[in-house]
Design an enzyme around this catalytic site. Sequence first.
Site, PDB file in Angstrom:
ATOM      1  N   ASP A  40       1.285  -1.417   0.007  1.00 32.73           N
ATOM      2  CA  ASP A  40      -0.091  -0.346   0.035  1.00 32.73           C
ATOM      3  C   ASP A  40       0.788   1.450   0.204  1.00 32.73           C
ATOM      4  OD1 ASP A  40      -3.300  -0.043   1.407  1.00 32.73           O
ATOM      5  OD2 ASP A  40      -2.106   1.467   0.289  1.00 32.73           O
ATOM      6  N   GLU A  53      -8.139  -0.041   3.347  1.00 31.17           N
ATOM      7  CA  GLU A  53      -6.919  -0.618   3.534  1.00 31.17           C
ATOM      8  C   GLU A  53      -6.679  -0.718   4.918  1.00 31.17           C
ATOM      9  OE1 GLU A  53      -5.624   3.548   2.447  1.00 31.17           O
ATOM     10  OE2 GLU A  53      -5.300   3.042   0.483  1.00 31.17           O
ATOM     11  N   LYS A  93       6.628  11.523   1.473  1.00 25.78           N
ATOM     12  CA  LYS A  93       5.840  10.791   2.768  1.00 25.78           C
ATOM     13  C   LYS A  93       6.923  11.006   3.536  1.00 25.78           C
ATOM     14  CE  LYS A  93       2.878  10.852  -0.521  1.00 25.78           C
ATOM     15  NZ  LYS A  93       1.895   9.917  -1.292  1.00 25.78           N
TER      16      LYS A  93
HETATM   17  O1  DER Z   1      -5.416   7.447   0.460  1.00 27.16           O
HETATM   18  C1  DER Z   1      -4.663   6.122   0.864  1.00 27.16           C
HETATM   19  O2  DER Z   1      -4.290   6.135   1.990  1.00 27.16           O
HETATM   20  C2  DER Z   1      -3.326   6.124  -0.146  1.00 27.16           C
HETATM   21  O3  DER Z   1      -2.655   5.184   0.500  1.00 27.16           O
HETATM   22  C3  DER Z   1      -2.178   7.520   0.124  1.00 27.16           C
HETATM   23  O4  DER Z   1      -1.514   7.362   1.594  1.00 27.16           O
HETATM   24  C4  DER Z   1      -1.225   7.181  -0.783  1.00 27.16           C
HETATM   25  O5  DER Z   1      -1.560   7.755  -2.119  1.00 27.16           O
HETATM   26  P1  DER Z   1      -0.608   8.296  -2.925  1.00 27.16           P
HETATM   27  O6  DER Z   1       0.491   7.188  -3.063  1.00 27.16           O
HETATM   28  O7  DER Z   1      -2.041   8.697  -4.218  1.00 27.16           O
HETATM   29  O8  DER Z   1       0.549   9.517  -2.733  1.00 27.16           O
END
Ligand code: DER
Length: 234
Positions: A86, A108, A126
């Site tokens: 994820d 999730e 991130k």
């Molecule tokens: O909504 C979520 O939890 C997504 O996994 C997010 O955390 C990451 O989204 P991105 O890969 O588009 O930045």
Amino acid sequence: MSDLEKAKINASQRVVSEFIEDKMILGVGSGSTIALAVRFLAEKIHKENLHVVCIPTSFQARQLILENNLILGDLNSHPKLDLAIDGADECDETLTLIKGGGGCLAQEKVVASCAKRLIIIADHTKMSTNLGEKWKKGVPIEVLPCGYTPVAKKIEENFGGVAGLRMAKMKAGPVVTDNGNFILDWKFPTDVTFDWKSTNTTIKMIPGVVETGLFVDMTEKAYFGMEDGTVLSK
Ligand code: DER
């Protein structure tokens, strides 16, 4: 292609090549990074003729699985997963995550909780020392529509900050999740040091809260695509 997209691709390719195995039950996350990762996942599975059952974490993830001709499963048929991959909106040095920028946090977290391992794929933007340094939109909290106002007030009274209802961009009114709920984005005070485990537990006990975007003690490893083209794992 932007440097950020290259970073996401590098991290995605690393995770797919290192973790995807035959006969795996795999949780597929949501968001733009995982959308890239699924491309490489599909390439590997089809090229090596692997049997991998994919469990979606959202309508988006379900679409990605089907569009890439992957085997679609669900938690009823596969309540125990080998691995979940994820993305994340932010990941601190303890691997505590803020997730839910895409509004899919509830499913999730359920899927991640059913997996033996959760591996996060992200770009360097991130990665932080403390939550709130990078992701400025707050902790997403999925709430029952009937209770969003009292829930927001209780969070603000207990912890400070502002918990705002997430409004939709291409639809009048609030964002509605895949589960038919609303999302509060809690912009927590940054001059406070939070114990995210206990904060998460307290918020989850508020009647009307469905799930929080705080993923505490759930992540085995996070892979970050860096600006220089390398991939850093933590
Ligand atoms: O909504 C979520 O939890 C997504 O996994 C997010 O955390 C990451 O989204 P991105 O890969 O588009 O930045």
